[in-house]
Design an enzyme around this catalytic site. Sequence first.
Site, PDB file in Angstrom:
ATOM      1  N   GLU A 168       6.264   2.782  -7.348  1.00  0.00           N
ATOM      2  CA  GLU A 168       6.111   3.965  -6.490  1.00  0.00           C
ATOM      3  C   GLU A 168       7.279   4.926  -6.696  1.00  0.00           C
ATOM      4  O   GLU A 168       7.125   6.143  -6.599  1.00  0.00           O
ATOM      5  CB  GLU A 168       5.973   3.534  -5.022  1.00  0.00           C
ATOM      6  CG  GLU A 168       4.587   2.955  -4.761  1.00  0.00           C
ATOM      7  CD  GLU A 168       4.525   1.882  -3.691  1.00  0.00           C
ATOM      8  OE1 GLU A 168       5.451   1.779  -2.878  1.00  0.00           O
ATOM      9  OE2 GLU A 168       3.522   1.133  -3.686  1.00  0.00           O
ATOM     10  N   LYS A 188       8.238  -1.193   2.223  1.00  0.00           N
ATOM     11  CA  LYS A 188       7.986   0.214   1.873  1.00  0.00           C
ATOM     12  C   LYS A 188       8.359   1.097   3.071  1.00  0.00           C
ATOM     13  O   LYS A 188       9.337   0.816   3.736  1.00  0.00           O
ATOM     14  CB  LYS A 188       6.532   0.375   1.416  1.00  0.00           C
ATOM     15  CG  LYS A 188       6.172  -0.660   0.326  1.00  0.00           C
ATOM     16  CD  LYS A 188       4.886  -0.401  -0.374  1.00  0.00           C
ATOM     17  CE  LYS A 188       4.675  -1.478  -1.440  1.00  0.00           C
ATOM     18  NZ  LYS A 188       3.508  -1.252  -2.278  1.00  0.00           N
ATOM     19  N   HIS A 220      10.806   0.274  -8.521  1.00  0.00           N
ATOM     20  CA  HIS A 220       9.434   0.027  -8.065  1.00  0.00           C
ATOM     21  C   HIS A 220       8.510   1.110  -8.635  1.00  0.00           C
ATOM     22  O   HIS A 220       8.916   2.259  -8.784  1.00  0.00           O
ATOM     23  CB  HIS A 220       9.396   0.039  -6.528  1.00  0.00           C
ATOM     24  CG  HIS A 220       8.094  -0.472  -6.000  1.00  0.00           C
ATOM     25  ND1 HIS A 220       6.982   0.328  -5.923  1.00  0.00           N
ATOM     26  CD2 HIS A 220       7.715  -1.699  -5.566  1.00  0.00           C
ATOM     27  CE1 HIS A 220       5.967  -0.390  -5.442  1.00  0.00           C
ATOM     28  NE2 HIS A 220       6.399  -1.627  -5.225  1.00  0.00           N
ATOM     29  N   SER A 272      -0.893  -7.109  -4.289  1.00  0.00           N
ATOM     30  CA  SER A 272      -1.936  -7.688  -3.441  1.00  0.00           C
ATOM     31  C   SER A 272      -1.789  -9.199  -3.240  1.00  0.00           C
ATOM     32  O   SER A 272      -2.781  -9.925  -3.209  1.00  0.00           O
ATOM     33  CB  SER A 272      -3.331  -7.346  -3.983  1.00  0.00           C
ATOM     34  OG  SER A 272      -3.534  -5.948  -3.962  1.00  0.00           O
ATOM     35  N   GLY A 328      -1.518  -2.637  -3.681  1.00  0.00           N
ATOM     36  CA  GLY A 328      -2.195  -1.994  -2.557  1.00  0.00           C
ATOM     37  C   GLY A 328      -3.687  -1.806  -2.774  1.00  0.00           C
ATOM     38  O   GLY A 328      -4.353  -1.088  -2.030  1.00  0.00           O
ATOM     39  N   ASN A 375       8.493  -6.451   0.595  1.00  0.00           N
ATOM     40  CA  ASN A 375       8.852  -5.040   0.448  1.00  0.00           C
ATOM     41  C   ASN A 375       8.068  -4.269   1.502  1.00  0.00           C
ATOM     42  O   ASN A 375       6.864  -4.098   1.377  1.00  0.00           O
ATOM     43  CB  ASN A 375       8.487  -4.569  -0.966  1.00  0.00           C
ATOM     44  CG  ASN A 375       8.663  -3.069  -1.133  1.00  0.00           C
ATOM     45  OD1 ASN A 375       9.253  -2.402  -0.281  1.00  0.00           O
ATOM     46  ND2 ASN A 375       8.151  -2.529  -2.224  1.00  0.00           N
ATOM     47  N   GLU A 427       4.942  -6.304 -11.480  1.00  0.00           N
ATOM     48  CA  GLU A 427       3.990  -5.703 -10.558  1.00  0.00           C
ATOM     49  C   GLU A 427       3.043  -4.785 -11.323  1.00  0.00           C
ATOM     50  O   GLU A 427       3.367  -3.607 -11.541  1.00  0.00           O
ATOM     51  CB  GLU A 427       4.726  -4.883  -9.494  1.00  0.00           C
ATOM     52  CG  GLU A 427       5.672  -5.692  -8.629  1.00  0.00           C
ATOM     53  CD  GLU A 427       5.808  -5.102  -7.240  1.00  0.00           C
ATOM     54  OE1 GLU A 427       5.786  -5.867  -6.280  1.00  0.00           O
ATOM     55  OE2 GLU A 427       5.919  -3.863  -7.113  1.00  0.00           O
TER      56      GLU A 427
HETATM   57  P1  13P Z   1       0.915  -4.917  -1.991  1.00  0.00           P
HETATM   58  O1  13P Z   1       1.249  -6.365  -1.754  1.00  0.00           O
HETATM   59  O2  13P Z   1       0.651  -4.147  -0.747  1.00  0.00           O
HETATM   60  O3  13P Z   1      -0.153  -4.769  -3.042  1.00  0.00           O
HETATM   61  O4  13P Z   1       2.249  -4.250  -2.610  1.00  0.00           O
HETATM   62  C1  13P Z   1       2.888  -4.855  -3.671  1.00  0.00           C
HETATM   63  C2  13P Z   1       4.190  -4.198  -3.900  1.00  0.00           C
HETATM   64  O5  13P Z   1       4.247  -3.059  -4.325  1.00  0.00           O
HETATM   65  C3  13P Z   1       5.407  -4.942  -3.554  1.00  0.00           C
HETATM   66  O6  13P Z   1       6.542  -4.310  -4.032  1.00  0.00           O
END
Ligand code: 13P
Length: 251
Positions: free
Chosen positions: A99, A13, A97, A215, A175, A11, A169
């Site tokens: 976010e 983002k 997601h 992560s 992150g 992903n 997740e």
């Molecule tokens: P990270 O791997 O940067 O922690 O992000 C995970 C994520 O949100 C994947 O959709």
Amino acid sequence: MSKRIPVIAGNWKMYKSVAETAEFFEKFRPLVGEATHCEIVIAPPFPALAAAVEAARGSRIRVGAQNLHWEKEGAFTGEVSGPMLAAAGCTHVIIGHSERRQYFGETDQTVNRRIGAALEAGLAPIVCVGERLEEREGGRTEAVLIQQFDGGLGGLTPEQFSAILVAYEPVWAIGTGRTATPEIAAEAHRLIRDCAARRFGATAAENLRILYGGSVKPDNIRGLMARPEIDGALVGGASLDPRSMASIVHF
Ligand code: 13P
């Protein structure tokens, strides 16, 4: 026991331009050319989808979007529909997601509508669920996962459900560099699979692929994938670098 084919998905983002996408694929493709043990999905931002589809042509790499609207078309400024994504060459779409839940008002109801639209367009939804830190610390992880599962996926037919991928997740691991331990992730995955069994029956649950996200890095992917409950990964930051993503693919 069914053999679930692992999925490693990236992903991106809100990272990478068209040029950066082409550059990524040029390096990434040869690194994963031999990888037939898992499915590989890369989800770039909308403007880079066409470049990614073009760059992935003739390879086993699939391209996904990060969101879609539930209507096919209409006066919805700034939105993109399932048929548009399918026509652009996408095969997958990330839905719900954290976010999007946190910053863009995504709810289990809108997740549910988006899933329906994705399925109708022939896209495989990667549906994200996961608890926030205060929910985990307050002992509410199970309740949150059940609510997100039932609210987002509950109304599907068994046939629709068979096309779904779920990504667990935990928000506190995204992150932050703080991965869930394989044990914590496996426990949540079992819980999600139990939800699936209750709603859709044992076989559907057994066939469901549940990815872990939060992560994921080259140095922790093996421990995660060693757990039979974990069927793959949804990778954020580490998917931006072709070498680190390739090394995750070769877990
Ligand atoms: P990270 O791997 O940067 O922690 O992000 C995970 C994520 O949100 C994947 O959709």
